[in-house]
Design a protein around this motif. Structure first.
Motif, mmCIF file in Angstrom:
data_model
loop_
_atom_site.group_PDB
_atom_site.id
_atom_site.type_symbol
_atom_site.label_atom_id
_atom_site.label_comp_id
_atom_site.label_asym_id
_atom_site.label_seq_id
_atom_site.Cartn_x
_atom_site.Cartn_y
_atom_site.Cartn_z
ATOM 1 N N VAL A 124 2.594 -5.027 -5.890
ATOM 2 C CA VAL A 124 3.867 -5.540 -6.003
ATOM 3 C C VAL A 124 4.689 -5.426 -6.943
ATOM 4 O O VAL A 124 6.057 -5.286 -7.042
ATOM 5 N N ARG A 125 4.145 -4.844 -8.380
ATOM 6 C CA ARG A 125 5.062 -4.156 -9.178
ATOM 7 C C ARG A 125 4.341 -3.090 -10.069
ATOM 8 O O ARG A 125 2.867 -3.241 -10.118
ATOM 9 N N LYS A 126 4.897 -1.894 -10.419
ATOM 10 C CA LYS A 126 3.889 -0.958 -11.002
ATOM 11 C C LYS A 126 3.578 -0.939 -12.389
ATOM 12 O O LYS A 126 2.707 -0.343 -13.014
ATOM 13 N N SER A 127 4.315 -1.671 -13.072
ATOM 14 C CA SER A 127 3.996 -1.720 -14.531
ATOM 15 C C SER A 127 4.346 -3.286 -15.190
ATOM 16 O O SER A 127 4.975 -3.756 -14.543
ATOM 17 N N THR A 128 3.873 -3.424 -16.647
ATOM 18 C CA THR A 128 4.480 -4.316 -17.295
ATOM 19 C C THR A 128 3.613 -5.664 -17.284
ATOM 20 O O THR A 128 3.677 -6.678 -18.240
ATOM 21 N N TRP A 129 2.576 -5.669 -16.430
ATOM 22 C CA TRP A 129 1.772 -6.728 -16.282
ATOM 23 C C TRP A 129 0.453 -6.953 -17.048
ATOM 24 O O TRP A 129 -0.451 -7.815 -16.988
ATOM 25 N N GLN A 130 0.180 -5.833 -17.849
ATOM 26 C CA GLN A 130 -1.038 -5.807 -18.469
ATOM 27 C C GLN A 130 -1.263 -6.720 -19.465
ATOM 28 O O GLN A 130 -2.492 -6.799 -19.972
ATOM 29 N N GLY A 131 -0.438 -7.455 -20.026
ATOM 30 C CA GLY A 131 -0.467 -8.298 -21.056
ATOM 31 C C GLY A 131 -1.290 -9.631 -20.862
ATOM 32 O O GLY A 131 -1.645 -10.418 -21.774
ATOM 33 N N PHE A 132 -1.596 -9.913 -19.685
ATOM 34 C CA PHE A 132 -2.150 -11.171 -19.264
ATOM 35 C C PHE A 132 -3.457 -11.142 -18.903
ATOM 36 O O PHE A 132 -3.949 -10.379 -18.018
#
Length: 312
Positions: free
Chosen positions: A235-243
């Motif tokens: 869906v998205r390849k980056s930026t979601w690692q913080g959750f």
């Protein structure tokens, strides 16, 4: 594996259904996010639950304003012993005719998984003693658990999912009418998953939205038939690692998605449109105006007949 506790009666009255929808933040047809859109009306909301260190259960209502607004609603004390559960499924709250209600869900305490049920009065405080039905040991090796129960007028299925820490294997069980668990497949290859949330459930499939340690966001589409063969789409390849925790609530043809960062104690709310790979629309509704202290977070859901998800 043992039973899942007493099944709640379906076919509740229209009055109780309306009470439940009003109390847990229903989405009106006119205010729902339309397919291909990630813009919900204010009517969309998510009921965030938490199990605290004192053994309490709480609920807060998060509404999809910009920025999102949050309203504390109730805290039920002394549900668990000090320390509380470290992992939880969604919990169902069914209101009763005298103003109280019944709460029902899964929790992991120590190395065991338990069906947790309790009754409350009109002030959401305990009536009687909570009931815990153990489903066996070995649950300390898992890091995520969720139940998907799909019910309509002529069909009823319940699937349980758990993600194992050691190797990222995803397990599935089906639950029969008597509460017996039956193995229904495993799938390897999910060691990169950090958190996951149910976004769709139908007669024929379940879908989870998951983020990874490297920052990707993916859908995991799981047909109910055997063998268990998930289909993964980016869906998205980056930026979601913080959750560290993801919680979703149906909103029209999409979902509201809450992402919680345990280290910084902050959370962000997103409106996610109908899942369509990288074309999936996602709108950041903003940061929650609250500090989410360390706790076990989960979703307060509807009774199965009303707990609809159409995120994919």
């Amino acid at each position: 594996m043992g039973g899942n506790g007493q099944r709640r009666l379906r076919g509740v009255s229209a009055v109780l259904s309306l009470i439940l929808l009003a109390g847990l933040g229903a989405t009106s047809a006119a205010g729902a996010a339309t397919e291909g859109s990630a813009t919900p009306a204010v009517a969309c909301s998510l009921s965030l639950g938490s199990g605290g260190a004192r053994g309490e259960h709480s609920r807060q209502e998060i509404r999809a304003t910009v920025p999102p607004s949050i309203t504390p609603t109730w805290t039920t004390e002394h549900v668990y012993t000090a320390g509380g559960p470290w992992m939880s499924s969604r919990f169902q709250y069914e209101p009763g005719p005298a103003g109280g209600g019944h709460a029902d869900g899964w929790v992991a305490v120590g190395d065991g998984l338990y069906r947790s049920q309790y009754n409350t009065d009109e002030n959401q405080q305990l009536v009687g003693r909570p009931i815990y039905r153990r489903v066996g040991g070995g649950w300390g090796m898992f890091r995520a658990f969720e139940e998907s129960q799909y019910v309509d007028a002529s069909f009823d299925r319940t699937n349980e999912y758990a993600l194992r820490n050691q190797d990222g294997t995803l397990f599935r069980w089906t639950v029969d009418a008597k509460g017996g668990w039956h193995k229904a497949g495993t799938a390897a290859g999910f060691s990169a998953v950090k958190a996951m949330a149910l976004i769709s459930k139908t007669r024929t499939y379940d879908t989870f939205l998951a983020n990874t340690h490297s920052g990707g966001l993916y859908t995991i589409h799981i047909p109910t038939k055997l063998p268990m063969k998930p289909v993964v789409k980016v869906v998205r390849k980056s930026t979601w690692q913080g959750f560290d925790t993801l919680i979703a609530q149906g909103c029209g043809n999409g979902v509201l998605l809450l992402g919680i960062n345990r280290d910084t104690e902050v959370a962000y709310l997103y409106a996610v449109g109908h899942a369509n790979g990288t074309a999936t629309p996602i709108q950041n509704r903003g940061k929650l105006p609250a500090t989410l202290t360390p706790s076990t977070y989960f979703r307060w859901g509807y009774i199965p007949d009303l707990d609809r998800f159409g995120g994919e």
